[in-house]
Design a protein around this motif. Structure first.
Motif, PDB file in Angstrom:
ATOM      1  N   ILE A  37     -10.125  13.300   5.797  1.00 50.92           N
ATOM      2  CA  ILE A  37     -10.716  13.760   4.532  1.00 50.92           C
ATOM      3  C   ILE A  37     -10.976  12.572   3.606  1.00 50.92           C
ATOM      4  CG2 ILE A  37     -10.234  15.078   2.422  1.00 50.92           C
ATOM      5  CD1 ILE A  37      -8.817  17.141   4.255  1.00 50.92           C
ATOM      6  N   VAL A  38     -10.005  11.674   3.489  1.00 53.09           N
ATOM      7  CA  VAL A  38     -10.181  10.491   2.640  1.00 53.09           C
ATOM      8  C   VAL A  38     -11.317   9.626   3.173  1.00 53.09           C
ATOM      9  CG1 VAL A  38      -9.089   8.330   1.911  1.00 53.09           C
ATOM     10  CG2 VAL A  38      -7.821  10.466   1.762  1.00 53.09           C
ATOM     11  N   ARG A  40     -13.936  10.553   4.907  1.00 50.98           N
ATOM     12  CA  ARG A  40     -15.215  11.228   4.667  1.00 50.98           C
ATOM     13  C   ARG A  40     -15.662  11.044   3.214  1.00 50.98           C
ATOM     14  NH1 ARG A  40     -16.714  17.471   6.085  1.00 50.98           N
ATOM     15  NH2 ARG A  40     -18.871  17.345   5.432  1.00 50.98           N
ATOM     16  N   HIS A  41     -14.734  11.177   2.279  1.00 56.62           N
ATOM     17  CA  HIS A  41     -15.082  10.983   0.874  1.00 56.62           C
ATOM     18  C   HIS A  41     -15.480   9.533   0.597  1.00 56.62           C
ATOM     19  CE1 HIS A  41     -14.306  14.981  -0.583  1.00 56.62           C
ATOM     20  NE2 HIS A  41     -13.085  14.992  -0.071  1.00 56.62           N
ATOM     21  N   LEU A  42     -14.779   8.586   1.204  1.00 57.73           N
ATOM     22  CA  LEU A  42     -15.137   7.173   1.024  1.00 57.73           C
ATOM     23  C   LEU A  42     -16.520   6.882   1.598  1.00 57.73           C
ATOM     24  CD1 LEU A  42     -11.786   5.291   1.736  1.00 57.73           C
ATOM     25  CD2 LEU A  42     -13.017   5.458  -0.425  1.00 57.73           C
ATOM     26  N   ASP A  43     -16.831   7.472   2.756  1.00 55.87           N
ATOM     27  CA  ASP A  43     -18.152   7.275   3.358  1.00 55.87           C
ATOM     28  C   ASP A  43     -19.250   7.788   2.429  1.00 55.87           C
ATOM     29  OD1 ASP A  43     -20.012   6.623   5.491  1.00 55.87           O
ATOM     30  OD2 ASP A  43     -20.185   8.801   5.777  1.00 55.87           O
ATOM     31  N   ARG A  44     -19.063   8.975   1.861  1.00 52.85           N
ATOM     32  CA  ARG A  44     -20.044   9.515   0.920  1.00 52.85           C
ATOM     33  C   ARG A  44     -20.176   8.627  -0.314  1.00 52.85           C
ATOM     34  NH1 ARG A  44     -18.817  16.013   0.908  1.00 52.85           N
ATOM     35  NH2 ARG A  44     -19.621  16.413   2.997  1.00 52.85           N
ATOM     36  N   LEU A  45     -19.056   8.142  -0.832  1.00 53.76           N
ATOM     37  CA  LEU A  45     -19.076   7.273  -2.006  1.00 53.76           C
ATOM     38  C   LEU A  45     -19.832   5.984  -1.716  1.00 53.76           C
ATOM     39  CD1 LEU A  45     -17.910   6.653  -4.913  1.00 53.76           C
ATOM     40  CD2 LEU A  45     -16.081   5.471  -3.692  1.00 53.76           C
TER      41      LEU A  45
END
Length: 127
Positions: A37-38, A40-45
């Motif tokens: 989850i972390v 995935r959020h970093l990739d989007r950011l």
């Protein structure tokens, strides 16, 4: 009975603690899920950040493009022959340099003959 006189058998009654093993595997799955989850959020950011800041592409991204000048010689022998041909044409032919000013390029042999005929003063020898 055991040799020490207690009530414990002389072998291991249980090889593993099944409950602790299930809890450890569950904890590992929870930890792995949190990491995913972390990530995935970093990739989007980072994707949004790179799109906003519009960074230039890497010079290594297109290897088919020629490098900037000056480039290394591909065939030095042929380049030398071409350069000498251009020099020979320049040194051995007449050409206008500036027709308005009356400047002309003459062959080098003719220029040396003109200088020899004009009898320029010779330099003094230094001893």
């Amino acid at each position: 009975m055991s040799a020490s006189g207690g009530k414990t058998p002389g072998y291991e009654p249980k090889d593993t603690n099944f409950g602790a093993l299930v809890m450890l595997i569950g904890l590992l799955f929870i930890l792995l899920g949190g990491i995913l989850i972390v990530a995935r959020h970093l990739d989007r950011l980072f994707t949004r950040y790179s799109a906003v800041h519009d960074q230039p592409e890497s010079p290594m991204s297109d290897m088919r493009r020629l490098p900037p000048e000056p480039r290394l010689q591909v065939d030095p022998a042929v380049d030398l022959i071409r350069m000498r041909d251009v020099e020979n044409v320049t040194l051995n032919n007449y050409a206008w340099i500036d027709s308005d000013a009356g400047k002309v390029r003459i062959p080098i042999a003719r220029a040396m003959a003109i200088l020899a005929e004009s009898r320029l003063p010779a330099r003094k020898r230094q001893e």
